[in-house]
Motif scaffolding. Sequence first.
Motif, PDB file in Angstrom:
ATOM      1  N   PHE A   1       0.833  -1.279  -0.062  1.00 39.12           N
ATOM      2  CA  PHE A   1      -0.081   0.014  -0.103  1.00 39.12           C
ATOM      3  C   PHE A   1       0.748   1.107  -0.118  1.00 39.12           C
ATOM      4  CE2 PHE A   1      -2.623   3.167   2.376  1.00 39.12           C
ATOM      5  CZ  PHE A   1      -3.532   3.428   1.422  1.00 39.12           C
ATOM      6  N   VAL A   2       1.872   1.339   0.766  1.00 40.65           N
ATOM      7  CA  VAL A   2       2.994   2.402   0.825  1.00 40.65           C
ATOM      8  C   VAL A   2       3.256   2.636  -0.557  1.00 40.65           C
ATOM      9  CG1 VAL A   2       4.837   3.346   1.738  1.00 40.65           C
ATOM     10  CG2 VAL A   2       3.230   2.279   3.363  1.00 40.65           C
ATOM     11  N   THR A   3       3.915   1.387  -1.132  1.00 35.41           N
ATOM     12  CA  THR A   3       4.607   1.695  -2.291  1.00 35.41           C
ATOM     13  C   THR A   3       3.511   2.090  -3.398  1.00 35.41           C
ATOM     14  OG1 THR A   3       5.856  -0.141  -2.196  1.00 35.41           O
ATOM     15  CG2 THR A   3       5.412   0.364  -4.390  1.00 35.41           C
ATOM     16  N   GLY A   4       2.262   1.805  -3.386  1.00 36.29           N
ATOM     17  CA  GLY A   4       1.118   2.248  -4.300  1.00 36.29           C
ATOM     18  C   GLY A   4       1.006   3.737  -3.821  1.00 36.29           C
ATOM     19  N   LEU A   5       1.263   4.214  -2.553  1.00 41.32           N
ATOM     20  CA  LEU A   5       0.951   5.706  -2.619  1.00 41.32           C
ATOM     21  C   LEU A   5       2.115   6.481  -3.187  1.00 41.32           C
ATOM     22  CD1 LEU A   5      -0.376   5.669   0.997  1.00 41.32           C
ATOM     23  CD2 LEU A   5      -1.596   6.139  -0.720  1.00 41.32           C
ATOM     24  N   ASP A   6       3.338   5.896  -3.176  1.00 41.23           N
ATOM     25  CA  ASP A   6       4.233   6.546  -3.632  1.00 41.23           C
ATOM     26  C   ASP A   6       4.286   6.781  -5.231  1.00 41.23           C
ATOM     27  OD1 ASP A   6       5.742   6.788  -1.127  1.00 41.23           O
ATOM     28  OD2 ASP A   6       6.952   4.923  -1.552  1.00 41.23           O
ATOM     29  N   LYS A   7       3.597   5.545  -5.761  1.00 36.68           N
ATOM     30  CA  LYS A   7       3.460   5.458  -7.207  1.00 36.68           C
ATOM     31  C   LYS A   7       2.323   6.543  -7.500  1.00 36.68           C
ATOM     32  CE  LYS A   7       4.633   0.931  -8.078  1.00 36.68           C
ATOM     33  NZ  LYS A   7       4.066  -0.537  -8.483  1.00 36.68           N
ATOM     34  N   CYS A   8       1.221   6.739  -6.625  1.00 35.09           N
ATOM     35  CA  CYS A   8       0.138   7.675  -6.843  1.00 35.09           C
ATOM     36  C   CYS A   8       0.682   9.149  -6.974  1.00 35.09           C
ATOM     37  CB  CYS A   8      -0.933   7.704  -5.981  1.00 35.09           C
ATOM     38  SG  CYS A   8      -2.132   6.258  -6.122  1.00 35.09           S
ATOM     39  N   GLU A   9       1.791   9.503  -5.855  1.00 33.77           N
ATOM     40  CA  GLU A   9       2.176  10.777  -5.772  1.00 33.77           C
ATOM     41  C   GLU A   9       2.889  11.146  -7.075  1.00 33.77           C
ATOM     42  OE1 GLU A   9       4.098  13.679  -2.514  1.00 33.77           O
ATOM     43  OE2 GLU A   9       4.370  11.632  -2.313  1.00 33.77           O
ATOM     44  N   ALA A  10       3.784  10.257  -7.734  1.00 36.61           N
ATOM     45  CA  ALA A  10       4.734  10.310  -8.608  1.00 36.61           C
ATOM     46  C   ALA A  10       3.761  10.682  -9.984  1.00 36.61           C
ATOM     47  CB  ALA A  10       5.596   9.432  -8.767  1.00 36.61           C
ATOM     48  N   THR A  11       2.675  10.084 -10.009  1.00 30.80           N
ATOM     49  CA  THR A  11       2.057   9.997 -11.367  1.00 30.80           C
ATOM     50  C   THR A  11       0.801  10.723 -11.419  1.00 30.80           C
ATOM     51  OG1 THR A  11       1.111   7.717 -10.997  1.00 30.80           O
ATOM     52  CG2 THR A  11       3.453   7.921 -11.999  1.00 30.80           C
ATOM     53  N   CYS A  12       0.095  10.807 -10.532  1.00 29.48           N
ATOM     54  CA  CYS A  12      -1.205  11.473 -10.362  1.00 29.48           C
ATOM     55  C   CYS A  12      -1.514  12.832 -10.410  1.00 29.48           C
ATOM     56  CB  CYS A  12      -2.223  10.595  -9.490  1.00 29.48           C
ATOM     57  SG  CYS A  12      -3.865  10.894  -9.635  1.00 29.48           S
ATOM     58  N   GLN A  13      -2.201  13.398 -11.279  1.00 32.98           N
ATOM     59  CA  GLN A  13      -2.722  14.945 -10.785  1.00 32.98           C
ATOM     60  C   GLN A  13      -3.385  15.327  -9.976  1.00 32.98           C
ATOM     61  OE1 GLN A  13      -4.405  16.873 -14.135  1.00 32.98           O
ATOM     62  NE2 GLN A  13      -5.324  14.735 -14.984  1.00 32.98           N
ATOM     63  N   PHE A  14      -4.247  14.260  -9.339  1.00 31.98           N
ATOM     64  CA  PHE A  14      -5.407  14.555  -8.484  1.00 31.98           C
ATOM     65  C   PHE A  14      -4.767  14.222  -6.887  1.00 31.98           C
ATOM     66  CE2 PHE A  14      -7.394  13.313 -12.373  1.00 31.98           C
ATOM     67  CZ  PHE A  14      -8.324  14.592 -12.252  1.00 31.98           C
ATOM     68  N   PHE A  15      -3.478  13.661  -6.849  1.00 27.14           N
ATOM     69  CA  PHE A  15      -2.986  13.197  -5.670  1.00 27.14           C
ATOM     70  C   PHE A  15      -3.071  14.302  -4.465  1.00 27.14           C
ATOM     71  CE2 PHE A  15       0.260  12.450  -2.150  1.00 27.14           C
ATOM     72  CZ  PHE A  15       0.024  11.013  -2.062  1.00 27.14           C
ATOM     73  N   GLY A  16      -2.807  15.739  -4.713  1.00 19.72           N
ATOM     74  CA  GLY A  16      -2.714  16.531  -3.594  1.00 19.72           C
ATOM     75  C   GLY A  16      -4.257  16.713  -2.960  1.00 19.72           C
ATOM     76  N   PHE A  17      -5.352  16.305  -3.607  1.00 19.94           N
ATOM     77  CA  PHE A  17      -6.440  16.371  -3.050  1.00 19.94           C
ATOM     78  C   PHE A  17      -7.034  14.999  -2.479  1.00 19.94           C
ATOM     79  CE2 PHE A  17     -11.203  15.247  -3.744  1.00 19.94           C
ATOM     80  CZ  PHE A  17     -11.453  15.970  -2.777  1.00 19.94           C
ATOM     81  N   CYS A  18      -6.663  13.969  -3.199  1.00 26.17           N
ATOM     82  CA  CYS A  18      -7.013  12.761  -3.052  1.00 26.17           C
ATOM     83  C   CYS A  18      -6.265  11.890  -1.783  1.00 26.17           C
ATOM     84  CB  CYS A  18      -7.091  11.701  -4.138  1.00 26.17           C
ATOM     85  SG  CYS A  18      -7.380  10.013  -3.993  1.00 26.17           S
ATOM     86  N   ARG A  19      -4.824  12.206  -2.094  1.00 25.55           N
ATOM     87  CA  ARG A  19      -3.995  11.487  -1.185  1.00 25.55           C
ATOM     88  C   ARG A  19      -3.765  10.015  -1.370  1.00 25.55           C
ATOM     89  NH1 ARG A  19      -0.934  14.993  -0.587  1.00 25.55           N
ATOM     90  NH2 ARG A  19       0.153  14.174   1.138  1.00 25.55           N
ATOM     91  N   GLY A  20      -4.278   9.642  -2.413  1.00 25.10           N
ATOM     92  CA  GLY A  20      -4.210   8.203  -2.840  1.00 25.10           C
ATOM     93  C   GLY A  20      -5.347   7.323  -2.596  1.00 25.10           C
ATOM     94  N   ALA A  21      -5.334   6.216  -3.420  1.00 26.02           N
ATOM     95  CA  ALA A  21      -6.503   5.452  -3.751  1.00 26.02           C
ATOM     96  C   ALA A  21      -6.722   4.540  -2.256  1.00 26.02           C
ATOM     97  CB  ALA A  21      -6.235   4.233  -4.737  1.00 26.02           C
ATOM     98  N   GLN A  22      -7.844   4.135  -2.014  1.00 31.45           N
ATOM     99  CA  GLN A  22      -8.054   3.309  -0.876  1.00 31.45           C
ATOM    100  C   GLN A  22      -7.494   1.905  -0.900  1.00 31.45           C
ATOM    101  OE1 GLN A  22      -9.566   4.809   1.972  1.00 31.45           O
ATOM    102  NE2 GLN A  22      -9.407   6.597   0.499  1.00 31.45           N
ATOM    103  N   ALA A  23      -6.833   1.475   0.340  1.00 31.78           N
ATOM    104  CA  ALA A  23      -6.443   0.154   0.330  1.00 31.78           C
ATOM    105  C   ALA A  23      -7.287  -1.012  -0.069  1.00 31.78           C
ATOM    106  CB  ALA A  23      -5.952  -0.106   1.675  1.00 31.78           C
TER     107      ALA A  23
END
Length: 380
Positions: free
Chosen positions: A319-341
């Motif tokens: 899950f933590v790895t997925g969050l790192d990938k989200c932050e690196a690739t997703c323009q919505f991360f600032g609001f979303c903070r990453g998909a739910q586990a």
Amino acid sequence: MHTLARYRHRIARRPSTVIVQGDTLCDLNCFYCYLPHRRRRTPMPVPVSEAVARSIAEFTDTTSPRPVEVVWHAGEPLAVGRTRLAELLAPFEPLRQAGLVEHSIQTNAVMITPAWCDFFTEYGFRIGVSIDGPAALNRHRVDRSGRPAFDRIMKGIGRLREHEVRFSAISVVSAESIGAPESLLDFMADLGCRSVGLNVEEREGVNTDRAVPTVEQAHEFWRRTIAWSRAHPGLTVREVDRLGAYLRAVRDGRQADWDRTLIDPIPTVASNGDVVLLSPELAGITDPAYEDFRAENVLEQSIGSMLDRAHHLRYVREFVTGLDKCEATCQFFGFCRGAQAGNRYFENGRLDTTETNHCRVSRQALVTALSDTVREEQAA
């Protein structure tokens, strides 16, 4: 950054919410329910409740601005009965009286009686009612005989209102109901709830076969919901309110505070004491590759100790790895903070993935709907 540091960079060390399953049983059989054992009665033994209270006492902090919220959920909490629930609540009373804990309950309202209303008041419960709107939109909430539960839910809500017990609501928005946001929200405003959360239906748990709303449907739903919310400020729509809080933080130069907000590990304690982290929907799921998502049993180890070692769990590391990938690739991360586990697992089969349909319909579509609304108003 090593594993522990990456974990602590993303996940809070002190949970603000602990979910407790007083019983797996539910008296309803909603079409979209994700719970695998909702027909089984397995009430929580009091020693499990005592162990949960001891665990919470270890990480409560009198300097914290908020008490730990103990949420009775994951089954119909009232099915356990008032006598047993009072026994389960007793170990928490010193913490509650000290302002370190508050109780909330998510109920379908069918079992609510005047005696339950008095019980809620006595223990200071925050009440959440699960209802999907007027009868036509609520038809997926049925009992085990397939009979609609709407009238019984409304009777329970009526008792809350008669006894002046405040409540919020959560609605599941299905592919069949997503085209009627105004009917849903008008109904909620008349219902008397203080806020409503709109959960766009997801594929999770044992709910894997039903059609879920599309991104296009979700975009239009959120566009109309935003318009309704702006015209009716008396009812707080949870998702619109959260987006508004984010935009105010950005506008006021406080985005760094938002960015520093850590994810709540949300320990979820099953009725037998087993604990899963990050997603209540993972409780009761069998998957040997992830050791059934079990962190430990609260009778054998405190929740604080589980959290200290959580970075060793495969699904947490993923899950933590997925969050790192989200932050690196997703323009919505600032609001979303990453998909739910849970959504990552149920949709993608792993937790080190990024985007999910839940992201697209519940976060991205919400943001783009607001963006389009603003652009249209500027052009007018």
